[in-house]
Design a protein around this motif. Structure first.
Motif, PDB file in Angstrom:
ATOM      1  N   ARG A 122     -46.924  14.065  78.503  1.00 19.03           N
ATOM      2  CA  ARG A 122     -45.872  12.979  77.951  1.00 19.03           C
ATOM      3  C   ARG A 122     -45.124  13.285  76.685  1.00 19.03           C
ATOM      4  O   ARG A 122     -44.231  12.964  76.654  1.00 19.03           O
ATOM      5  N   SER A 155     -41.253  13.686  75.679  1.00 21.74           N
ATOM      6  CA  SER A 155     -40.511  13.151  74.570  1.00 21.74           C
ATOM      7  C   SER A 155     -39.723  14.057  73.903  1.00 21.74           C
ATOM      8  O   SER A 155     -38.618  13.694  73.241  1.00 21.74           O
ATOM      9  N   TYR A 184     -36.822  15.203  75.300  1.00 19.62           N
ATOM     10  CA  TYR A 184     -35.503  13.903  75.148  1.00 19.62           C
ATOM     11  C   TYR A 184     -34.943  14.169  73.773  1.00 19.62           C
ATOM     12  O   TYR A 184     -33.656  14.046  73.903  1.00 19.62           O
TER      13      TYR A 184
END
Length: 199
Positions: free
Chosen positions: A132, A136, A139
């Motif tokens: 995860r 991130s 992003y």
């Protein structure tokens, strides 16, 4: 083939490189096409306001497949197709509908991926936070890179970016995600079973 946590991290990255570009910069693309701030706000907020209905509905639909990755492949493909259709100059109502479908589909991919990642983290003994976290980081990198592109070039580059990233998400779902079944015993859940899961 990389380890499963790395593959999951790469898939999260495929999702978030598109979101990292579209979230801050697609309003510039809409503004260049003559939409007002109110129109842009309505287009962008509608999928979020409808999420209390669309997210559970998509979740029930996703549970109708034998494999958990199948709906993720389809939603990535739908989002990519809708982003392509966004380029058609048909005006506010067209853009509203096409963006609504694309955003509703793509926003559900991440939580459905969480289902796979969390189940595998428990089963295989790895930390869910690592894959995860890779997403991130992607992003943030996409946010910076897309901003540099928009500053130096046309806002059309943002649309091209999110089309490619949605297509990449669809392909990555097939290549990177494990073929985990929706039901441990295999097969498809019935509608009654899927609706019972919402309670």
């Amino acid at each position: 083939m990389p380890s499963l946590p790395v593959r999951l991290g790469l898939f999260y990255s495929a999702i978030f490189i598109g979101l990292g570009a579209s979230a801050p910069y697609i309003p510039i693309w809409f503004a260049e096409r003559g939409l007002s701030g109110a129109q842009i706000g309505l287009i962008l907020s509608a999928p979020m306001m409808a999420r209390m209905i669309t997210a559970p509905a998509i979740g029930v639909w996703a549970d109708s497949f034998a494999l958990r990755r199948t709906p993720l492949i389809l939603m990535g493909a739908v989002a990519a197709a809708c982003y392509v259709l966004l380029a058609a100059p048909f005006g506010f109502l067209w853009w509203f509908v096409v963006w609504f479908v694309a955003a509703s589909a793509l926003s559900t991919v991440s939580p459905l991926t969480d289902v796979i990642a969390l189940a595998r983290a428990r089963r295989d003994g790895f930390n869910y936070g690592w894959p995860r976290g890779i997403g991130s980081a992607a992003y943030i990198l996409a946010n910076v890179a897309a901003g540099a592109l928009v500053t130096r070039g046309s806002p059309d580059l943002v649309l091209i970016w999110i089309i490619v990233s949605a297509g990449l998400a669809a392909v990555s779902a097939r290549v990177l995600l494990p073929p985990d079944p929706v039901r441990e015993e295999g097969g498809r859940a019935s509608l009654a079973e899927r609706l019972a899961g919402l309670r």
